[in-house]
Design a protein around this motif. Structure first.
Motif, PDB file in Angstrom:
ATOM      1  N   GLN A  43       0.864  -1.405  -0.084  1.00 50.68           N
ATOM      2  CA  GLN A  43       0.062   0.167  -0.131  1.00 50.68           C
ATOM      3  C   GLN A  43       1.042   1.238  -0.052  1.00 50.68           C
ATOM      4  O   GLN A  43       1.982   1.315   0.733  1.00 50.68           O
ATOM      5  N   PRO A  44       0.398   2.205  -0.665  1.00 52.61           N
ATOM      6  CA  PRO A  44       1.189   3.438  -0.891  1.00 52.61           C
ATOM      7  C   PRO A  44       1.110   4.157   0.503  1.00 52.61           C
ATOM      8  O   PRO A  44      -0.015   4.175   1.363  1.00 52.61           O
ATOM      9  N   VAL A  45       2.098   4.739   1.089  1.00 57.12           N
ATOM     10  CA  VAL A  45       2.132   5.433   2.550  1.00 57.12           C
ATOM     11  C   VAL A  45       0.818   6.654   2.431  1.00 57.12           C
ATOM     12  O   VAL A  45       0.226   6.450   3.601  1.00 57.12           O
ATOM     13  N   SER A  46       0.680   7.093   1.469  1.00 60.80           N
ATOM     14  CA  SER A  46      -0.356   8.145   1.337  1.00 60.80           C
ATOM     15  C   SER A  46      -1.688   7.808   1.886  1.00 60.80           C
ATOM     16  O   SER A  46      -2.663   8.539   2.309  1.00 60.80           O
ATOM     17  N   GLN A  47      -1.999   6.643   1.637  1.00 60.29           N
ATOM     18  CA  GLN A  47      -3.169   6.040   1.957  1.00 60.29           C
ATOM     19  C   GLN A  47      -3.554   5.440   3.507  1.00 60.29           C
ATOM     20  O   GLN A  47      -4.624   5.125   3.746  1.00 60.29           O
ATOM     21  N   VAL A  48      -2.249   5.430   4.026  1.00 61.90           N
ATOM     22  CA  VAL A  48      -2.172   4.968   5.291  1.00 61.90           C
ATOM     23  C   VAL A  48      -1.802   5.948   6.469  1.00 61.90           C
ATOM     24  O   VAL A  48      -2.297   5.678   7.660  1.00 61.90           O
ATOM     25  N   MET A  49      -1.335   6.848   6.022  1.00 61.32           N
ATOM     26  CA  MET A  49      -0.786   7.966   7.202  1.00 61.32           C
ATOM     27  C   MET A  49      -1.915   8.756   7.621  1.00 61.32           C
ATOM     28  O   MET A  49      -2.999   8.867   7.258  1.00 61.32           O
ATOM     29  N   GLU A  50      -1.451   9.389   9.148  1.00 63.89           N
ATOM     30  CA  GLU A  50      -2.426  10.209   9.481  1.00 63.89           C
ATOM     31  C   GLU A  50      -2.106  11.413   9.016  1.00 63.89           C
ATOM     32  O   GLU A  50      -1.044  12.116   9.190  1.00 63.89           O
ATOM     33  N   ALA A  51      -2.864  12.266   8.340  1.00 65.73           N
ATOM     34  CA  ALA A  51      -2.699  13.461   7.826  1.00 65.73           C
ATOM     35  C   ALA A  51      -2.406  14.734   8.901  1.00 65.73           C
ATOM     36  O   ALA A  51      -2.903  14.329  10.083  1.00 65.73           O
ATOM     37  N   GLY A  52      -1.826  15.457   8.643  1.00 64.26           N
ATOM     38  CA  GLY A  52      -1.602  16.850   9.506  1.00 64.26           C
ATOM     39  C   GLY A  52      -0.048  16.819   9.926  1.00 64.26           C
ATOM     40  O   GLY A  52       0.747  16.187   9.643  1.00 64.26           O
ATOM     41  N   PRO A  53       0.107  17.892  10.756  1.00 66.84           N
ATOM     42  CA  PRO A  53      -0.625  18.904  11.224  1.00 66.84           C
ATOM     43  C   PRO A  53      -0.849  19.990  10.275  1.00 66.84           C
ATOM     44  O   PRO A  53      -0.136  20.051   9.193  1.00 66.84           O
ATOM     45  N   SER A  54      -1.847  20.683  10.427  1.00 66.91           N
ATOM     46  CA  SER A  54      -2.280  21.839   9.473  1.00 66.91           C
ATOM     47  C   SER A  54      -1.217  22.888   9.621  1.00 66.91           C
ATOM     48  O   SER A  54      -0.929  23.177  10.783  1.00 66.91           O
ATOM     49  N   THR A  55      -0.862  23.416   8.415  1.00 65.92           N
ATOM     50  CA  THR A  55       0.496  24.334   8.654  1.00 65.92           C
ATOM     51  C   THR A  55      -0.130  25.726   7.909  1.00 65.92           C
ATOM     52  O   THR A  55      -1.034  25.739   6.961  1.00 65.92           O
ATOM     53  N   LEU A  56       0.479  26.873   8.279  1.00 63.43           N
ATOM     54  CA  LEU A  56       0.011  28.009   7.525  1.00 63.43           C
ATOM     55  C   LEU A  56       1.568  28.457   6.950  1.00 63.43           C
ATOM     56  O   LEU A  56       2.670  28.095   7.184  1.00 63.43           O
ATOM     57  N   ARG A  57       1.310  29.224   5.805  1.00 62.75           N
ATOM     58  CA  ARG A  57       2.219  29.623   4.922  1.00 62.75           C
ATOM     59  C   ARG A  57       2.383  31.071   4.976  1.00 62.75           C
ATOM     60  O   ARG A  57       1.400  31.788   5.004  1.00 62.75           O
ATOM     61  N   PRO A  58       3.689  31.708   4.851  1.00 59.13           N
ATOM     62  CA  PRO A  58       3.718  32.930   4.919  1.00 59.13           C
ATOM     63  C   PRO A  58       2.979  33.942   3.754  1.00 59.13           C
ATOM     64  O   PRO A  58       2.492  35.027   4.137  1.00 59.13           O
ATOM     65  N   HIS A  59       3.061  33.134   2.570  1.00 64.94           N
ATOM     66  CA  HIS A  59       2.276  33.926   1.524  1.00 64.94           C
ATOM     67  C   HIS A  59       0.854  33.844   1.493  1.00 64.94           C
ATOM     68  O   HIS A  59       0.151  34.438   0.550  1.00 64.94           O
ATOM     69  N   GLU A  60       0.185  33.109   2.362  1.00 61.25           N
ATOM     70  CA  GLU A  60      -1.320  33.019   2.402  1.00 61.25           C
ATOM     71  C   GLU A  60      -1.839  34.495   3.152  1.00 61.25           C
ATOM     72  O   GLU A  60      -1.392  34.753   3.962  1.00 61.25           O
ATOM     73  N   PRO A  61      -2.921  34.677   2.162  1.00 57.76           N
ATOM     74  CA  PRO A  61      -3.639  36.086   2.778  1.00 57.76           C
ATOM     75  C   PRO A  61      -4.166  35.629   4.276  1.00 57.76           C
ATOM     76  O   PRO A  61      -4.767  34.527   4.408  1.00 57.76           O
ATOM     77  N   ALA A  62      -4.266  36.609   5.020  1.00 54.20           N
ATOM     78  CA  ALA A  62      -4.914  36.568   6.186  1.00 54.20           C
ATOM     79  C   ALA A  62      -6.278  36.074   6.474  1.00 54.20           C
ATOM     80  O   ALA A  62      -6.735  35.324   7.239  1.00 54.20           O
ATOM     81  N   ALA A  63      -6.974  36.651   5.127  1.00 56.38           N
ATOM     82  CA  ALA A  63      -8.648  36.195   5.160  1.00 56.38           C
ATOM     83  C   ALA A  63      -8.641  34.838   4.789  1.00 56.38           C
ATOM     84  O   ALA A  63      -9.547  34.041   5.625  1.00 56.38           O
ATOM     85  N   ALA A  64      -7.820  34.149   4.156  1.00 54.66           N
ATOM     86  CA  ALA A  64      -7.787  32.701   3.767  1.00 54.66           C
ATOM     87  C   ALA A  64      -7.770  31.969   4.995  1.00 54.66           C
ATOM     88  O   ALA A  64      -8.221  30.942   5.146  1.00 54.66           O
TER      89      ALA A  64
END
Length: 70
Positions: A43-64
């Motif tokens: 099985q591919p790792v992508s189908q078994v892993m626990e997703a996360g953590p959610s991250t923020l990127r410096p280029h993302e607009p504050a509203a998003a």
């Protein structure tokens, strides 16, 4: 990558888990020991892993970011 490929690397490590990253180094998730031990090795790792953590990127607009967090 497959579970078998990651399992082999983890077996040589002092840790019983694996962190899954994208080619650019972004953390995508984690594979716990149970997933490595109890999952079909083809099985591919992508189908078994626990997703996360959610991250923020410096280029993302504050509203998003606000919309994601609320």
């Amino acid at each position: 990558e497959t579970i078998a490929q990651v399992r082999a690397r983890v077996a040589r490590s002092a840790h019983r888990f694996a962190l899954v990253t994208a080619p650019d180094g972004t953390l995508l998730g984690r594979l716990r020991a149970a997933a490595l031990d109890d999952t079909d090795p083809t099985q591919p790792v992508s189908q078994v892993m626990e997703a996360g953590p959610s991250t923020l990127r410096p280029h993302e607009p504050a509203a998003a970011i606000k919309d994601r967090l609320t």
